[in-house]
Design an enzyme around this catalytic site. Structure first.
Site, PDB file in Angstrom:
ATOM      1  N   GLY A  37       0.777  -1.235   0.000  1.00  0.00           N
ATOM      2  CA  GLY A  37       0.000   0.000   0.000  1.00  0.00           C
ATOM      3  C   GLY A  37       0.808   1.285   0.000  1.00  0.00           C
ATOM      4  N   GLU A  92       4.331   4.127   5.784  1.00  0.00           N
ATOM      5  CA  GLU A  92       3.118   3.304   5.779  1.00  0.00           C
ATOM      6  C   GLU A  92       1.989   4.064   5.089  1.00  0.00           C
ATOM      7  OE1 GLU A  92       1.658   0.770   5.550  1.00  0.00           O
ATOM      8  OE2 GLU A  92       1.125  -0.175   7.439  1.00  0.00           O
ATOM      9  N   ASP A  93       1.041   3.332   4.504  1.00  0.00           N
ATOM     10  CA  ASP A  93      -0.087   4.003   3.857  1.00  0.00           C
ATOM     11  C   ASP A  93      -1.105   4.495   4.888  1.00  0.00           C
ATOM     12  OD1 ASP A  93      -0.886   1.420   4.510  1.00  0.00           O
ATOM     13  OD2 ASP A  93      -1.703   0.934   2.534  1.00  0.00           O
ATOM     14  N   ASP A  96      -4.314   2.055  11.189  1.00  0.00           N
ATOM     15  CA  ASP A  96      -5.709   1.801  11.570  1.00  0.00           C
ATOM     16  C   ASP A  96      -5.717   1.296  13.014  1.00  0.00           C
ATOM     17  OD1 ASP A  96      -8.459   1.474  11.156  1.00  0.00           O
ATOM     18  OD2 ASP A  96      -8.227  -0.587  10.499  1.00  0.00           O
ATOM     19  N   PHE A 145     -13.533   3.113   5.223  1.00  0.00           N
ATOM     20  CA  PHE A 145     -12.544   2.377   4.451  1.00  0.00           C
ATOM     21  C   PHE A 145     -12.218   3.179   3.197  1.00  0.00           C
ATOM     22  CE2 PHE A 145     -10.641  -0.839   1.777  1.00  0.00           C
ATOM     23  CZ  PHE A 145      -9.898  -1.565   2.689  1.00  0.00           C
ATOM     24  N   VAL A 146     -10.934   3.327   2.901  1.00  0.00           N
ATOM     25  CA  VAL A 146     -10.527   4.157   1.764  1.00  0.00           C
ATOM     26  C   VAL A 146      -9.682   3.375   0.752  1.00  0.00           C
ATOM     27  CG1 VAL A 146     -10.676   6.384   2.930  1.00  0.00           C
ATOM     28  CG2 VAL A 146      -8.579   5.030   3.136  1.00  0.00           C
ATOM     29  N   ASP A 152      -5.726  -0.342  -1.370  1.00  0.00           N
ATOM     30  CA  ASP A 152      -6.538  -1.261  -2.154  1.00  0.00           C
ATOM     31  C   ASP A 152      -7.781  -1.743  -1.423  1.00  0.00           C
ATOM     32  OD1 ASP A 152      -4.972  -2.915  -0.264  1.00  0.00           O
ATOM     33  OD2 ASP A 152      -5.942  -4.580  -1.315  1.00  0.00           O
ATOM     34  N   ARG A 158      -5.544   0.540  -6.502  1.00  0.00           N
ATOM     35  CA  ARG A 158      -4.324   1.212  -6.057  1.00  0.00           C
ATOM     36  C   ARG A 158      -3.900   2.319  -7.006  1.00  0.00           C
ATOM     37  NH1 ARG A 158      -2.167  -2.019  -1.939  1.00  0.00           N
ATOM     38  NH2 ARG A 158      -2.430  -4.260  -2.168  1.00  0.00           N
TER      39      ARG A 158
HETATM   40  P1  IMP Z   1      -3.722  -1.952  11.157  1.00  0.00           P
HETATM   41  O1  IMP Z   1      -2.729  -3.041  11.469  1.00  0.00           O
HETATM   42  O2  IMP Z   1      -5.093  -2.273  11.639  1.00  0.00           O
HETATM   43  O3  IMP Z   1      -3.243  -0.590  11.602  1.00  0.00           O
HETATM   44  O4  IMP Z   1      -3.901  -1.955   9.581  1.00  0.00           O
HETATM   45  C1  IMP Z   1      -3.060  -1.279   8.745  1.00  0.00           C
HETATM   46  C2  IMP Z   1      -3.013  -1.930   7.392  1.00  0.00           C
HETATM   47  O5  IMP Z   1      -4.294  -2.342   6.945  1.00  0.00           O
HETATM   48  C3  IMP Z   1      -2.506  -0.924   6.385  1.00  0.00           C
HETATM   49  O6  IMP Z   1      -1.148  -1.182   6.123  1.00  0.00           O
HETATM   50  C4  IMP Z   1      -3.377  -1.158   5.168  1.00  0.00           C
HETATM   51  O7  IMP Z   1      -2.703  -1.963   4.256  1.00  0.00           O
HETATM   52  C5  IMP Z   1      -4.586  -1.873   5.648  1.00  0.00           C
HETATM   53  N1  IMP Z   1      -5.735  -0.953   5.719  1.00  0.00           N
HETATM   54  C6  IMP Z   1      -6.300  -0.453   6.825  1.00  0.00           C
HETATM   55  N2  IMP Z   1      -7.321   0.364   6.544  1.00  0.00           N
HETATM   56  C7  IMP Z   1      -7.405   0.399   5.200  1.00  0.00           C
HETATM   57  C8  IMP Z   1      -8.270   1.107   4.283  1.00  0.00           C
HETATM   58  O8  IMP Z   1      -9.161   1.886   4.644  1.00  0.00           O
HETATM   59  N3  IMP Z   1      -8.032   0.890   2.967  1.00  0.00           N
HETATM   60  C9  IMP Z   1      -7.056   0.046   2.506  1.00  0.00           C
HETATM   61  N4  IMP Z   1      -6.231  -0.609   3.320  1.00  0.00           N
HETATM   62  C10 IMP Z   1      -6.401  -0.450   4.657  1.00  0.00           C
HETATM   63 MG    MG Z   2      -0.626  -2.053   4.073  1.00  0.00          MG
END
Ligand code: IMP
Ligand code: MG
Length: 167
Positions: A37, A92-93, A96, A145-146, A152, A158
């Site tokens: 991402g 990082e993208d 969350d 969600f984006v 993606d 993407r």
């Molecule tokens: P976390 O471990 O819950 O912080 O998730 C982070 C990862 O989940 C990111 O590196 C993204 O690849 C993916 N992710 C989380 N939210 C989204 C979203 O809204 N769109 C796309 N990918 C997401």
């Molecule tokens: Mg990711």
């Protein structure tokens, strides 16, 4: 949600902040891109950075193909050399729940880098489960969600130039 123009402007600002933060280090910065991402954001961030930088990649994910976190983090690729004594910028993208980035930070800190900071294009604090210190933030977004600009849904979208909410 965020136009390509706003992204470009914000990325330019972040690039300046990063260049200033690392202006005085005596070795190239190591930029660690979290695949897949963050690839688009990282390329725009790296381009025309005014300090020398090396590029490394980490492949980790806590998501399956849906829109809800699985809570598990998998590593499919790690940085090539040890990061001992290096200045590391993780890219990082989106942060969350914070689980993915936390696992990656834990792993990379084992090498004892000189410093380790995080640049995240997007911060969605509503679903945070573990605290994360983001040093360079692009945009704070609401609980949606984006997709686009590297992000993606089930591997798709993407290539979209802006960031869009998926319902
Ligand atoms: P976390 O471990 O819950 O912080 O998730 C982070 C990862 O989940 C990111 O590196 C993204 O690849 C993916 N992710 C989380 N939210 C989204 C979203 O809204 N769109 C796309 N990918 C997401
Ligand atoms: Mg990711």
């Amino acid at each position: 949600m965020i136009t390509p123009q706003r992204i470009a402007k914000r990325v330019r600002r972040l690039r300046r902040e990063i260049s200033e933060t690392y202006a005085d280090i005596d070795q190239p910065l190591v930029i660690v891109v979290i695949l897949k991402g963050a690839a688009v954001f990282a390329s725009d961030l790296l381009r025309a950075l005014s300090i020398p930088a090396e590029l490394e990649f980490v492949r980790a994910s806590s998501y399956g193909s849906g829109t809800a976190s699985s809570g598990k983090v998998k590593f499919a690729h790690m940085v090539e050399g040890p990061l001992t004594g290096r200045h590391v910028l993780l890219v990082e993208d989106i942060v969350d729940s914070g689980r993915t980035i936390n696992e990656i930070l834990k792993r990379l800190r084992r090498d004892r880098p000189a410093s380790i900071r995080l640049a995240a294009l997007l911060d969605r604090p509503a679903r945070r489960e573990v605290p994360v210190d983001i040093h360079f933030t692009g945009f704070v977004i609401p609980d949606r969600f984006v997709i686009g600009y590297g992000l993606d849904y089930a591997g798709l979208y993407r290539e979209l130039p802006g960031i869009y909410s998926l319902g």
